[in-house]
Enzyme design. Structure first.
Site, PDB file in Angstrom:
ATOM      1  N   ASP A 150      87.534 -46.888 -21.620  1.00 15.24           N
ATOM      2  CA  ASP A 150      87.746 -48.122 -20.866  1.00 15.24           C
ATOM      3  C   ASP A 150      86.523 -48.317 -19.963  1.00 15.24           C
ATOM      4  O   ASP A 150      85.713 -47.399 -19.788  1.00 15.24           O
ATOM      5  CB  ASP A 150      89.030 -47.989 -20.042  1.00 15.24           C
ATOM      6  N   PHE A 151      86.382 -49.511 -19.363  1.00 14.08           N
ATOM      7  CA  PHE A 151      85.250 -49.730 -18.459  1.00 14.08           C
ATOM      8  C   PHE A 151      85.694 -49.678 -16.999  1.00 14.08           C
ATOM      9  O   PHE A 151      85.439 -48.706 -16.296  1.00 14.08           O
ATOM     10  CB  PHE A 151      84.550 -51.057 -18.767  1.00 14.08           C
ATOM     11  N   ASP A 152      86.391 -50.700 -16.518  1.00 18.67           N
ATOM     12  CA  ASP A 152      86.773 -50.762 -15.101  1.00 18.67           C
ATOM     13  C   ASP A 152      87.735 -49.629 -14.756  1.00 18.67           C
ATOM     14  O   ASP A 152      88.765 -49.454 -15.399  1.00 18.67           O
ATOM     15  CB  ASP A 152      87.428 -52.112 -14.792  1.00 18.67           C
ATOM     16  N   ASP A 333      92.227 -45.603 -17.359  1.00 18.42           N
ATOM     17  CA  ASP A 333      92.930 -45.468 -16.084  1.00 18.42           C
ATOM     18  C   ASP A 333      94.126 -46.390 -15.937  1.00 18.42           C
ATOM     19  O   ASP A 333      94.972 -46.176 -15.070  1.00 18.42           O
ATOM     20  CB  ASP A 333      91.969 -45.775 -14.927  1.00 18.42           C
TER      21      ASP A 333
END
Length: 390
Positions: A150-152, A333
């Protein structure tokens, strides 16, 4: 028809005291460590119904956005929907089945036996540390991985302004090292162009909008054509949400190609239920799917597609694996990453990046990391270990 209460998404269930035979379901919820409380429906008007629900949620220590309401009362359904509750289940005890969805019920059941409770997940605090386990024979050893991020909140810290998000120090260099050893993919809720520009690393997979749009390492572009048909509807929904929510300080409506994300991180806490209710009503009106995340509620095309299905699609499109199949590792997350955690399967590795915004919620992950900085460290160490296996 059945509906599932998922402890990863739901901290508590509020039962209408008028419901019959709740004991068996309450026992299942208690075993899954999901809180329960009751409220009295009927009489007092809309504001009183909202107050009864919010007080019930307060008693069990859960916020509406992570609570389920189960009721046979149409007025309570409407109050729950207008208060931003996560899931509103109507029970048809009196032959008024049509009235319950008309007032905003997500689903209508004939009996509580149709409610399922997901079990078997651990809570975030119970997970072993992925860095400590990496490379240990009894811990985390994957000689041929395909690694998904994932990124954020995973490669980047969560920030108040989504436009200000950047990869954490050392993350891109570690990704580059890892990509030299195995397939690497970034799966983000951001637009494809946005996330690929923020990471800026060639030769890896990028998936935007939770997988509705992808680019392969060679630059080949893929998109979900069924989702593309919803683009005009999403554009209209974004404009309407800006009109409805623009006067609330701290709210940001982000129109993406395949979604509309309403961010409320900077909004007053007593306005969150109202914000969620407006977005959910828009989704119901326009036939769009409503999903939630860390201080965000999003509209997407109502198509059975998510990060988990994207992960499996990418795995299926990687080079021939008949000699030794690749094992997926996924790091994320947010609640939308749970679909990918499920998709890695019993032979894959799911790693949660811990945070406290949803309390110590349940997760399908097997391991945890404490922060995006630890993700960068894990990525670099994994790349180094794979290089020695050569």
């Amino acid at each position: 028809m059945s509906v599932t209460i998922d402890p990863r998404r739901h901290d508590a269930v509020l039962f209408d005291t008028a419901l019959n035979s709740t004991q068996a379901l309450v026992r299942q919820l208690q075993q899954a460590r999901v809180g329960t409380a009751t409220f009295a429906s009927g009489g007092g008007g809309h504001d009183a119904a909202i107050q009864a629900l919010t007080e019930s949620a307060d008693r069990v220590g859960a916020r509406p956005g992570r609570c389920v309401v189960i009721t046979a009362d149409a007025a309570s359904v409407a109050a729950a929907r207008d208060s931003g509750f996560a899931l509103v289940i109507g029970v048809d005890q009196a032959g008024h089945r049509d009235a319950l969805p008309d007032h905003g019920a997500d689903t209508v059941l004939a009996d509580l036996d149709e409610v399922r409770v997901r079990a078997g997940d651990r809570h975030m605090s119970e997970l072993p540390d992925a860095l400590q386990a990496l490379g240990r024979p009894d811990g985390l050893t994957v000689p041929r991985p395909a690694v998904f991020f994932d990124f954020d909140g995973t490669l980047s810290e969560i920030v108040d302004d989504p436009d200000a998000a950047t990869p954490t120090a050392g993350a891109v260099a570690a990704l580059q090292q890892l990509a030299a050893q195995c397939p690497v993919a970034i799966l983000s809720g951001r637009d494809l162009a946005d996330v690929s520009q923020r990471v800026g690393l060639p030769g890896i997979w990028y998936a935007g909008s939770h997988g509705f749009e992808l680019t392969a390492p060679d630059g080949t572009h893929h998109q979900n054509e069924a989702a593309a048909a919803a683009i005009p509807v999403l554009e209209q929904a974004a404009a309407q949400l800006r009109d409805r929510l623009g006067s609330i300080p701290g709210v940001m409506v982000e129109h993406k190609r395949f979604g509309v994300a309403t961010h409320y991180r900077n909004a007053a806490r007593d306005r969150v239920g109202e914000i969620a209710a407006v977005v959910r009503a828009a989704g119901q009106r326009d036939g769009l799917r409503v999903t939630t995340g860390r201080e965000v509620i999003e509209l997407r095309p109502d198509i059975d597609w998510d990060k988990g299905k994207t992960l499996r699609w990418v795995i299926d499109h990687l080079p021939d694996q008949r000699a030794a199949p690749l094992v997926p590792i996924y790091l994320g997350d947010d609640i939308t990453d749970e679909d990918a955690f499920d998709a890695v399967g019993p032979n894959g590795v799911a790693i949660m990046v811990r945070h406290n915004e949803d309390g110590d919620r349940a997760t399908a992950a097997l391991f945890a990391l404490e922060s995006p900085a630890r993700v960068a460290e894990f990525t670099g160490r994994l790349a180094s270990q794979l290089s020695t296996l050569g």
